[in-house]
Write a protein that holds these residues in place. Structure first.
Motif, PDB file in Angstrom:
ATOM      1  N   GLU A  98       7.238   2.276   3.205  1.00 11.95           N
ATOM      2  CA  GLU A  98       8.267   1.413   3.763  1.00 11.95           C
ATOM      3  C   GLU A  98       8.581   0.307   2.768  1.00 11.95           C
ATOM      4  OE1 GLU A  98       9.330  -1.491   7.554  1.00 11.95           O
ATOM      5  OE2 GLU A  98       7.296  -0.681   7.355  1.00 11.95           O
ATOM      6  N   LEU A  99       9.839   0.291   2.313  1.00  8.00           N
ATOM      7  CA  LEU A  99      10.320  -0.776   1.444  1.00  8.00           C
ATOM      8  C   LEU A  99      11.025  -1.811   2.316  1.00  8.00           C
ATOM      9  CD1 LEU A  99      11.818   1.302  -1.520  1.00  8.00           C
ATOM     10  CD2 LEU A  99       9.509   0.365  -1.303  1.00  8.00           C
ATOM     11  N   LYS A 100      10.551  -3.042   2.284  1.00  7.06           N
ATOM     12  CA  LYS A 100      11.088  -4.070   3.163  1.00  7.06           C
ATOM     13  C   LYS A 100      12.099  -4.947   2.427  1.00  7.06           C
ATOM     14  CE  LYS A 100       6.924  -4.132   6.010  1.00  7.06           C
ATOM     15  NZ  LYS A 100       5.905  -4.970   6.683  1.00  7.06           N
ATOM     16  N   SER A 101      12.932  -5.620   3.191  1.00  4.95           N
ATOM     17  CA  SER A 101      14.012  -6.426   2.616  1.00  4.95           C
ATOM     18  C   SER A 101      13.504  -7.654   1.872  1.00  4.95           C
ATOM     19  CB  SER A 101      14.995  -6.854   3.710  1.00  4.95           C
ATOM     20  OG  SER A 101      14.324  -7.589   4.722  1.00  4.95           O
ATOM     21  N   ASP A 102      12.264  -8.074   2.162  1.00  4.75           N
ATOM     22  CA  ASP A 102      11.692  -9.232   1.459  1.00  4.75           C
ATOM     23  C   ASP A 102      10.949  -8.813   0.192  1.00  4.75           C
ATOM     24  OD1 ASP A 102       9.515  -7.986   2.551  1.00  4.75           O
ATOM     25  OD2 ASP A 102       8.689  -9.763   3.529  1.00  4.75           O
ATOM     26  N   ASN A 103      11.201  -7.572  -0.241  1.00  6.08           N
ATOM     27  CA  ASN A 103      10.594  -7.008  -1.448  1.00  6.08           C
ATOM     28  C   ASN A 103       9.075  -6.822  -1.348  1.00  6.08           C
ATOM     29  OD1 ASN A 103      13.269  -8.296  -2.842  1.00  6.08           O
ATOM     30  ND2 ASN A 103      12.527  -6.493  -3.930  1.00  6.08           N
ATOM     31  N   THR A 104       8.583  -6.660  -0.127  1.00  6.89           N
ATOM     32  CA  THR A 104       7.210  -6.201   0.073  1.00  6.89           C
ATOM     33  C   THR A 104       7.260  -4.738   0.518  1.00  6.89           C
ATOM     34  OG1 THR A 104       7.117  -6.925   2.376  1.00  6.89           O
ATOM     35  CG2 THR A 104       6.393  -8.492   0.682  1.00  6.89           C
ATOM     36  N   PHE A 105       6.119  -4.062   0.407  1.00  5.56           N
ATOM     37  CA  PHE A 105       6.065  -2.657   0.821  1.00  5.56           C
ATOM     38  C   PHE A 105       4.764  -2.378   1.549  1.00  5.56           C
ATOM     39  CE2 PHE A 105       3.700  -2.498  -3.149  1.00  5.56           C
ATOM     40  CZ  PHE A 105       2.662  -1.630  -2.862  1.00  5.56           C
ATOM     41  N   GLU A 106       4.768  -1.282   2.302  1.00  4.50           N
ATOM     42  CA  GLU A 106       3.557  -0.726   2.897  1.00  4.50           C
ATOM     43  C   GLU A 106       3.547   0.761   2.572  1.00  4.50           C
ATOM     44  OE1 GLU A 106       3.128  -1.686   7.022  1.00  4.50           O
ATOM     45  OE2 GLU A 106       3.093  -3.847   6.651  1.00  4.50           O
ATOM     46  N   TYR A 107       2.434   1.219   2.022  1.00  2.00           N
ATOM     47  CA  TYR A 107       2.301   2.588   1.525  1.00  2.00           C
ATOM     48  C   TYR A 107       1.187   3.248   2.332  1.00  2.00           C
ATOM     49  CZ  TYR A 107       2.171   6.219  -2.196  1.00  2.00           C
ATOM     50  OH  TYR A 107       2.222   7.393  -2.908  1.00  2.00           O
ATOM     51  N   PHE A 108       1.566   4.140   3.246  1.00  2.00           N
ATOM     52  CA  PHE A 108       0.630   4.814   4.140  1.00  2.00           C
ATOM     53  C   PHE A 108       0.234   6.155   3.531  1.00  2.00           C
ATOM     54  CE2 PHE A 108       0.094   8.000   7.546  1.00  2.00           C
ATOM     55  CZ  PHE A 108      -0.934   7.437   8.278  1.00  2.00           C
ATOM     56  N   ILE A 109      -1.080   6.353   3.326  1.00  2.00           N
ATOM     57  CA  ILE A 109      -1.580   7.593   2.754  1.00  2.00           C
ATOM     58  C   ILE A 109      -2.705   8.114   3.640  1.00  2.00           C
ATOM     59  CG2 ILE A 109      -2.543   8.740   0.713  1.00  2.00           C
ATOM     60  CD1 ILE A 109      -1.620   6.319  -0.930  1.00  2.00           C
ATOM     61  N   PHE A 110      -2.562   9.354   4.109  1.00  2.00           N
ATOM     62  CA  PHE A 110      -3.593   9.960   4.939  1.00  2.00           C
ATOM     63  C   PHE A 110      -3.910  11.367   4.444  1.00  2.00           C
ATOM     64  CE2 PHE A 110      -4.738  12.937   8.301  1.00  2.00           C
ATOM     65  CZ  PHE A 110      -5.874  12.332   8.833  1.00  2.00           C
TER      66      PHE A 110
ATOM     67  N   ASP B  46      -6.814  14.491   5.540  1.00  2.00           N
ATOM     68  CA  ASP B  46      -7.830  14.875   6.510  1.00  2.00           C
ATOM     69  C   ASP B  46      -9.235  14.778   5.922  1.00  2.00           C
ATOM     70  OD1 ASP B  46      -8.629  15.909   9.076  1.00  2.00           O
ATOM     71  OD2 ASP B  46      -9.034  17.822   8.103  1.00  2.00           O
ATOM     72  N   VAL B  47      -9.354  15.053   4.613  1.00  2.00           N
ATOM     73  CA  VAL B  47     -10.668  15.026   3.967  1.00  2.00           C
ATOM     74  C   VAL B  47     -10.928  13.709   3.234  1.00  2.00           C
ATOM     75  CG1 VAL B  47     -10.785  17.518   3.682  1.00  2.00           C
ATOM     76  CG2 VAL B  47      -9.719  16.159   1.907  1.00  2.00           C
ATOM     77  N   GLY B  48      -9.932  12.854   3.141  1.00  2.00           N
ATOM     78  CA  GLY B  48     -10.099  11.626   2.370  1.00  2.00           C
ATOM     79  C   GLY B  48      -9.937  10.345   3.156  1.00  2.00           C
ATOM     80  N   GLY B  49      -9.503  10.466   4.405  1.00  2.00           N
ATOM     81  CA  GLY B  49      -9.317   9.276   5.225  1.00  2.00           C
ATOM     82  C   GLY B  49      -7.915   8.699   5.079  1.00  2.00           C
ATOM     83  N   VAL B  50      -7.794   7.445   5.450  1.00  2.00           N
ATOM     84  CA  VAL B  50      -6.488   6.794   5.456  1.00  2.00           C
ATOM     85  C   VAL B  50      -6.563   5.440   4.757  1.00  2.00           C
ATOM     86  CG1 VAL B  50      -6.898   5.697   7.694  1.00  2.00           C
ATOM     87  CG2 VAL B  50      -4.552   6.091   6.941  1.00  2.00           C
ATOM     88  N   ASN B  51      -5.479   5.046   4.144  1.00  2.00           N
ATOM     89  CA  ASN B  51      -5.367   3.720   3.551  1.00  2.00           C
ATOM     90  C   ASN B  51      -3.921   3.274   3.651  1.00  2.00           C
ATOM     91  OD1 ASN B  51      -6.089   1.349   2.335  1.00  2.00           O
ATOM     92  ND2 ASN B  51      -6.268   2.182   0.272  1.00  2.00           N
ATOM     93  N   ILE B  52      -3.727   1.991   3.860  1.00  2.00           N
ATOM     94  CA  ILE B  52      -2.383   1.408   3.860  1.00  2.00           C
ATOM     95  C   ILE B  52      -2.353   0.347   2.776  1.00  2.00           C
ATOM     96  CG2 ILE B  52      -0.608   0.189   5.171  1.00  2.00           C
ATOM     97  CD1 ILE B  52      -1.923   1.289   7.723  1.00  2.00           C
ATOM     98  N   LEU B  53      -1.688   0.671   1.682  1.00  2.00           N
ATOM     99  CA  LEU B  53      -1.569  -0.261   0.567  1.00  2.00           C
ATOM    100  C   LEU B  53      -0.405  -1.201   0.821  1.00  2.00           C
ATOM    101  CD1 LEU B  53      -1.949   2.369  -2.300  1.00  2.00           C
ATOM    102  CD2 LEU B  53      -3.716   0.840  -1.458  1.00  2.00           C
ATOM    103  N   LYS B  54      -0.608  -2.483   0.539  1.00  2.00           N
ATOM    104  CA  LYS B  54       0.439  -3.480   0.747  1.00  2.00           C
ATOM    105  C   LYS B  54       0.646  -4.282  -0.525  1.00  2.00           C
ATOM    106  CE  LYS B  54      -0.569  -3.963   5.692  1.00  2.00           C
ATOM    107  NZ  LYS B  54      -0.865  -4.898   6.807  1.00  2.00           N
ATOM    108  N   GLY B  55       1.902  -4.622  -0.801  1.00  2.00           N
ATOM    109  CA  GLY B  55       2.180  -5.391  -2.008  1.00  2.00           C
ATOM    110  C   GLY B  55       3.656  -5.688  -2.162  1.00  2.00           C
ATOM    111  N   ASN B  56       4.062  -5.903  -3.393  1.00  2.00           N
ATOM    112  CA  ASN B  56       5.458  -6.214  -3.731  1.00  2.00           C
ATOM    113  C   ASN B  56       6.101  -5.060  -4.486  1.00  2.00           C
ATOM    114  OD1 ASN B  56       5.546  -8.983  -2.732  1.00  2.00           O
ATOM    115  ND2 ASN B  56       4.165  -9.460  -4.417  1.00  2.00           N
ATOM    116  N   TRP B  57       7.380  -4.859  -4.231  1.00  2.00           N
ATOM    117  CA  TRP B  57       8.144  -3.874  -4.984  1.00  2.00           C
ATOM    118  C   TRP B  57       9.346  -4.560  -5.634  1.00  2.00           C
ATOM    119  CZ3 TRP B  57      13.308  -2.610  -4.134  1.00  2.00           C
ATOM    120  CH2 TRP B  57      13.878  -3.075  -2.937  1.00  2.00           C
ATOM    121  N   LYS B  58       9.777  -3.987  -6.747  1.00  2.00           N
ATOM    122  CA  LYS B  58      10.986  -4.490  -7.389  1.00  2.00           C
ATOM    123  C   LYS B  58      11.733  -3.339  -8.042  1.00  2.00           C
ATOM    124  CE  LYS B  58       8.841  -5.714 -11.834  1.00  2.00           C
ATOM    125  NZ  LYS B  58       8.617  -6.805 -12.826  1.00  2.00           N
ATOM    126  N   LYS B  59      13.027  -3.505  -8.146  1.00  2.00           N
ATOM    127  CA  LYS B  59      13.853  -2.492  -8.785  1.00  2.00           C
ATOM    128  C   LYS B  59      13.857  -2.755 -10.291  1.00  2.00           C
ATOM    129  CE  LYS B  59      17.623   0.412  -7.526  1.00  2.00           C
ATOM    130  NZ  LYS B  59      18.750   0.641  -6.619  1.00  2.00           N
TER     131      LYS B  59
END
Length: 208
Positions: free
Chosen positions: A40-52, A54-67
Motif C-alpha cells: 500500500e502506497l499512501k498519499s503521505d509517502n509512507t508505505f506498508e508492505y505485507f508479505i506472507f 505459509d512456511v515463513g510467517g508474516v511481516n509488515i514492513l513500514k517506511g517511506n516511498w518516493k518516486k
C-alpha cells in the motif's frame, strides 16, 4: 520573478499529481492463500508492505516511498540496519603473516569461512574472529557465514591486518528491512520481478 514562481508552482503541482496517480493498494490474495504479497502506497509517502508465506510467517514492513523516475519508486523501511554495507579497515605492520578479522554488529564471528585472492583454500575464524594467511599480499577476501556471502576487494595491497565488518544479514525468507529498494510501476502494476507483479486493487482487499 513571476515566471519563476509560476514554473515552481507548476512543477510542485505536477509532482503531487504524479504521486497521487500511484497511491493505492497493489496485489490481490486468494481466499485460502499459502502466500500473499501486497503493497500500500499512501498519499503521505509512507508505505506498508505485507508479505506472507505459509512456511515463513508474516511481516509488515513500514517506511517511506518516493518516486525516482516516471516508472520507478524507492522504498526505505523506518527500521534500518546498523551496518547496511560491508566495510573494512586495515593497518600496515610489516608482518610476514596476514591477519583477517571478521565481525558483525554483535562482535567477532566465530567459524566464518574465509579465503583470499580467489583461492579455494578456505580457513575458519577462531574465537576472536581471526584467521591467518602466509601470503605476500591480499587482493581479495571472500567470506561465508550464516546469512553472509561477501567478496571484498582490497585496494591497499600493503595491509597486513584487515578488519572486516559485514553488513547486517537477512537470514529469514521474509526481509526484515529495505534499503533503497527499487520497484517498477507500469500501467497500475508494481513489478517485484519481471514475472511477479502486483496489480492495483481496491483498498477493501487489504489483508492486514
Amino acid at each position: 520573478m513571476k515566471y519563476i514562481k509560476l514554473i515552481l508552482i507548476l512543477l510542485f503541482l505536477s509532482s503531487c499529481s504524479t504521486n497521487k496517480s500511484v497511491v493505492g493498494l497493489y496485489g490481490e490474495c486468494e481466499k485460502s492463500y499459502f502466500a500473499c504479497t501486497q503493497i500500500e502506497l499512501k498519499s503521505d509517502n509512507t508505505f506498508e508492505y505485507f508479505i506472507f508465506y505459509d512456511v515463513g510467517g508474516v511481516n509488515i514492513l513500514k517506511g517511506n516511498w518516493k518516486k525516482i523516475s516516471n516508472d520507478s519508486i524507492s522504498l526505505n523501511t523506518f527500521e534500518q540496519p546498523t551496518n547496511p554495507k560491508t566495510s573494512y579497515t586495515g593497518i600496515e605492520n610489516g608482518s610476514s603473516v596476514k591477519k583477517v578479522k571478521i565481525s558483525d554488529k554483535y562482535g567477532p564471528i566465530i567459524l566464518a569461512s574465509v579465503s583470499i585472492n580467489d583461492d579455494n583454500k578456505w580457513k575458519e575464524t577462531d574465537i576472536n574472529g581471526f584467521v591467518e594467511f602466509n601470503e605476500s599480499e591480499i587482493n581479495t577476501i571472500s567470506v561465508i557465514s550464516l546469512g553472509v556471502k561477501e567478496k571484498i576487494l582490497v585496494e591497499n595491497k600493503n595491509l597486513d591486518e584487515i578488519h572486516i565488518i559485514v553488513k547486517d544479514p537477512q537470514t529469514g525468507v521474509i526481509p526484515e528491512y529495505l534499503v533503497d529498494y527499487k520497484l517498477k510501476i507500469r500501467k497500475n502494476k508494481i513489478y517485484i520481478t519481471d514475472k511477479h507483479r502486483l496489480k492495483k486493487t481496491i483498498i477493501t482487499n487489504k489483508q492486514w
